[in-house]
Design a protein around this motif. Structure first.
Motif, PDB file in Angstrom:
ATOM      1  N   CYS A 129      26.793  59.271  91.696  1.00  0.00           N
ATOM      2  CA  CYS A 129      27.621  57.006  92.121  1.00  0.00           C
ATOM      3  C   CYS A 129      28.650  57.414  91.903  1.00  0.00           C
ATOM      4  CB  CYS A 129      27.501  56.333  90.597  1.00  0.00           C
ATOM      5  SG  CYS A 129      28.027  57.076  89.416  1.00  0.00           S
ATOM      6  N   ARG A 130      30.247  56.447  92.538  1.00  0.00           N
ATOM      7  CA  ARG A 130      31.046  56.668  92.925  1.00  0.00           C
ATOM      8  C   ARG A 130      31.489  55.318  91.445  1.00  0.00           C
ATOM      9  NH1 ARG A 130      31.997  53.955  99.048  1.00  0.00           N
ATOM     10  NH2 ARG A 130      33.686  55.533  98.418  1.00  0.00           N
ATOM     11  N   LYS A 172      31.628  63.097  84.567  1.00  0.00           N
ATOM     12  CA  LYS A 172      31.149  65.041  84.505  1.00  0.00           C
ATOM     13  C   LYS A 172      30.107  65.065  85.184  1.00  0.00           C
ATOM     14  CE  LYS A 172      33.648  68.238  82.533  1.00  0.00           C
ATOM     15  NZ  LYS A 172      34.953  69.025  83.351  1.00  0.00           N
ATOM     16  N   LEU A 173      28.704  64.167  84.398  1.00  0.00           N
ATOM     17  CA  LEU A 173      27.234  63.949  84.526  1.00  0.00           C
ATOM     18  C   LEU A 173      26.713  63.468  85.751  1.00  0.00           C
ATOM     19  CD1 LEU A 173      26.010  64.163  81.221  1.00  0.00           C
ATOM     20  CD2 LEU A 173      26.123  66.150  82.646  1.00  0.00           C
ATOM     21  N   LEU A 174      27.626  62.528  85.889  1.00  0.00           N
ATOM     22  CA  LEU A 174      26.863  62.109  86.883  1.00  0.00           C
ATOM     23  C   LEU A 174      27.987  61.857  88.673  1.00  0.00           C
ATOM     24  CD1 LEU A 174      25.454  58.837  84.712  1.00  0.00           C
ATOM     25  CD2 LEU A 174      24.026  60.330  85.711  1.00  0.00           C
ATOM     26  N   ASN A 229      31.678  64.819  74.675  1.00  0.00           N
ATOM     27  CA  ASN A 229      30.369  64.312  73.785  1.00  0.00           C
ATOM     28  C   ASN A 229      29.806  64.516  74.185  1.00  0.00           C
ATOM     29  OD1 ASN A 229      32.404  63.301  72.374  1.00  0.00           O
ATOM     30  ND2 ASN A 229      32.434  61.221  72.719  1.00  0.00           N
ATOM     31  N   LEU A 230      29.173  65.526  75.410  1.00  0.00           N
ATOM     32  CA  LEU A 230      28.324  66.237  76.286  1.00  0.00           C
ATOM     33  C   LEU A 230      27.032  66.495  75.785  1.00  0.00           C
ATOM     34  CD1 LEU A 230      29.803  68.585  79.326  1.00  0.00           C
ATOM     35  CD2 LEU A 230      29.041  65.760  79.580  1.00  0.00           C
ATOM     36  N   GLU A 231      27.497  66.672  74.365  1.00  0.00           N
ATOM     37  CA  GLU A 231      26.148  67.179  73.636  1.00  0.00           C
ATOM     38  C   GLU A 231      25.550  65.969  72.607  1.00  0.00           C
ATOM     39  OE1 GLU A 231      24.381  70.455  73.193  1.00  0.00           O
ATOM     40  OE2 GLU A 231      25.665  70.546  75.107  1.00  0.00           O
ATOM     41  N   LYS A 232      26.866  64.871  72.548  1.00  0.00           N
ATOM     42  CA  LYS A 232      25.283  63.445  72.026  1.00  0.00           C
ATOM     43  C   LYS A 232      25.211  63.058  72.754  1.00  0.00           C
ATOM     44  CE  LYS A 232      29.621  64.304  68.132  1.00  0.00           C
ATOM     45  NZ  LYS A 232      30.365  63.913  67.182  1.00  0.00           N
ATOM     46  N   ILE A 233      26.028  63.494  74.149  1.00  0.00           N
ATOM     47  CA  ILE A 233      25.341  61.927  74.974  1.00  0.00           C
ATOM     48  C   ILE A 233      23.842  62.767  75.460  1.00  0.00           C
ATOM     49  CG2 ILE A 233      25.371  61.813  77.532  1.00  0.00           C
ATOM     50  CD1 ILE A 233      28.332  62.220  77.593  1.00  0.00           C
ATOM     51  N   LYS A 234      23.653  63.837  75.924  1.00  0.00           N
ATOM     52  CA  LYS A 234      22.365  64.719  75.808  1.00  0.00           C
ATOM     53  C   LYS A 234      21.408  64.470  74.812  1.00  0.00           C
ATOM     54  CE  LYS A 234      24.209  67.938  78.544  1.00  0.00           C
ATOM     55  NZ  LYS A 234      24.615  69.150  79.692  1.00  0.00           N
ATOM     56  N   ALA A 255      36.306  59.523  75.473  1.00  0.00           N
ATOM     57  CA  ALA A 255      35.719  60.691  75.991  1.00  0.00           C
ATOM     58  C   ALA A 255      33.906  60.760  76.253  1.00  0.00           C
ATOM     59  CB  ALA A 255      35.391  61.874  74.342  1.00  0.00           C
ATOM     60  N   THR A 256      33.169  59.728  75.684  1.00  0.00           N
ATOM     61  CA  THR A 256      32.081  59.514  76.453  1.00  0.00           C
ATOM     62  C   THR A 256      31.709  59.347  77.707  1.00  0.00           C
ATOM     63  OG1 THR A 256      31.449  59.313  74.159  1.00  0.00           O
ATOM     64  CG2 THR A 256      29.736  58.069  75.845  1.00  0.00           C
ATOM     65  N   SER A 257      32.613  58.234  78.145  1.00  0.00           N
ATOM     66  CA  SER A 257      32.716  58.179  79.789  1.00  0.00           C
ATOM     67  C   SER A 257      33.350  58.987  80.722  1.00  0.00           C
ATOM     68  CB  SER A 257      34.081  57.197  80.060  1.00  0.00           C
ATOM     69  OG  SER A 257      33.627  56.094  78.719  1.00  0.00           O
ATOM     70  N   LEU A 258      34.682  59.936  79.901  1.00  0.00           N
ATOM     71  CA  LEU A 258      34.529  60.808  81.262  1.00  0.00           C
ATOM     72  C   LEU A 258      33.379  62.398  80.721  1.00  0.00           C
ATOM     73  CD1 LEU A 258      38.382  61.273  79.886  1.00  0.00           C
ATOM     74  CD2 LEU A 258      37.496  60.604  81.826  1.00  0.00           C
ATOM     75  N   GLY A 259      32.728  62.454  79.901  1.00  0.00           N
ATOM     76  CA  GLY A 259      31.399  62.786  79.441  1.00  0.00           C
ATOM     77  C   GLY A 259      31.018  62.540  81.250  1.00  0.00           C
ATOM     78  N   MET A 260      30.131  60.861  80.831  1.00  0.00           N
ATOM     79  CA  MET A 260      29.521  60.184  81.195  1.00  0.00           C
ATOM     80  C   MET A 260      29.552  60.609  83.213  1.00  0.00           C
ATOM     81  SD  MET A 260      26.541  59.154  80.492  1.00  0.00           S
ATOM     82  CE  MET A 260      26.370  57.743  81.433  1.00  0.00           C
TER      83      MET A 260
END
Length: 396
Positions: free
Chosen positions: A27-28, A21-23, A291-296, A14-19
């Motif tokens: 990056c590729r 989406k953010l980035l 997990n976007l809030e936890k990432i932030k 979930a975190t990888s997919l969230g990252m």
């Protein structure tokens, strides 16, 4: 991101997919896997606006990839036999051994027992190797080099048996002509099968065994009032540990309908067995908003405690073996030594058995104390209260 299916759905996946989406505009990204369902692939495509690239899109290349073809004169590259009524055993391993055999067990204890039995019953000419997660890093790296030498693409060595756990499922370019494996979820099982008849002009036989009930001495009986602790202890007493009981049973049921594995039926099996599980994963990931809030939060306060909430909830601990002389002289410097990684509740169970004189010395096989080249302790991450254990009342 290679072997994407290995990530933990609620955490690192979930975190990888969230990252991403953010980035994704900065990056590729390339996600690689051979064992996601069609539904999950379409979910990623839609949510991340990805392009899906499959080997099926390149039929001319498929014709040129000789490693996908069986040996000359053989019609099946990888045959499978599902064995329901008995557990993985040395009689089947030795009777089906040809040149190179790989045995894959789900639990370290099973691999250790199989290795010990083979050591006492194999022919003198047969080379026997073992690898799992409970080795010093130096030993494990040396073993990986040895395994690559014996089972690698250009190896000419014969008559060798490797006993392993799932540590060889990914990242090792090795092959055998005979494989014995305990059942695991179909994506894991197909990764294992990828280490059989892997190279050009090879064919192989794969034997898949159900996991029968744990012996009483293997079960962990620890009382705890903590709900999370109880869940972890229950997991340990699941005979399919570290995997889901339902996924293993469904994988075994569907695999028993096939006599061989190829690209076509591998995809069929993945979609049949994992469809419901991966749809559940999708629901979990989207409901937790990637997990976007936890990432932030982790970016804002840089607190390492977020690791357990976003990447992996590590239940293993590092065991340091300290020699008696240093202990008596109070010169204990644990970070000077290499450590062995052990699941926390397994260690607590063993310690309890030692305390109650209920453990057989042969149950533990361990090496001498080894000095490490680099520190293996991360003091920001470790708990502040270190407990030093005296030498056990027996030696092996």
């Amino acid at each position: 991101m290679d072997e994407f299916h290995l990530l933990e759905p609620k955490l690192s996946m979930a975190t990888s997919l969230g990252m991403i989406k953010l980035l994704k505009n900065l990056c590729r990204v390339c996600i690689m896997t051979a064992t996601l369902t069609d539904d999950y692939i379409q979910f990623i495509k839609k949510e991340l606006d990805f392009e899906v690239v499959s080997i099926k899109d390149f039929p001319d290349d498929i014709k040129r990839i000789n490693s996908l073809k069986p040996a000359i004169g053989k019609f099946i590259k990888k045959s499978i036999s599902v064995i329901i009524d008995k557990k993985i055993n040395i009689h089947d391993i030795l009777s089906n051994h040809k040149n190179k055999t790989i045995v894959i067990c789900n639990r370290v204890e099973t691999a250790q027992n199989i290795y010990s039995e083979l050591e006492n019953n194999k022919s003198k000419e047969t080379t026997l190797l073992c690898i799992h997660s409970r080795y010093f890093d130096t030993d494990r790296k040396n073993k990986e080099l040895q395994i690559s030498e014996y089972f690698g693409k250009h190896s000419s060595l014969k008559d060798v048996i490797l006993v392993s756990t799932q540590v060889i499922e990914a990242g090792m370019d090795i092959s055998c002509d005979t494989m014995h494996s305990e059942i695991s979820p179909i994506n894991s099982l197909l990764q294992r099968a990828g280490r059989c008849a892997r190279f050009e002009n090879e064919y192989g036989d794969i034997f898949i065994y159900d996991v029968l009930n744990l012996e009483d001495r293997e079960k962990i009986a620890i009382d705890s009032e903590d709900t999370n602790d109880k869940k972890e202890i229950q997991k340990l007493n699941n005979k399919y540990l570290p995997y889901s009981k339902e996924l293993c049973e469904n994988s075994l049921k569907e695999l028993s309908k096939y006599s061989f594995i190829d690209e076509k039926n591998a995809l069929e099996l993945v979609n049949l067995v994992l469809k419901e599980e991966e749809n559940h994963r999708i629901d979990c990931i989207t409901s937790k908003l990637y997990n976007l809030e936890k990432i932030k939060d982790s970016w804002n306060d840089c607190n390492m405690s977020h690791y357990r909430e976003t990447i992996r909830d590590i239940q293993s601990i590092e065991i340091v073996l300290i020699d008696l002389e240093n202990y008596e002289n109070k010169r204990i410097i644990p970070w000077m030594y290499e450590t062995v990684s052990v699941y926390k509740w397994s260690f607590i169970s063993w310690a309890k058995q030692v305390e109650e004189n209920k453990i057989d010395p042969d149950d533990w096989i361990y090496a001498q104390v080894v000095y490490g080249d680099d520190s293996v302790f991360d003091f920001e991450w470790q708990e502040k209260n270190l407990t030093y254990l005296q030498r056990l009342p027996f030696e092996k």
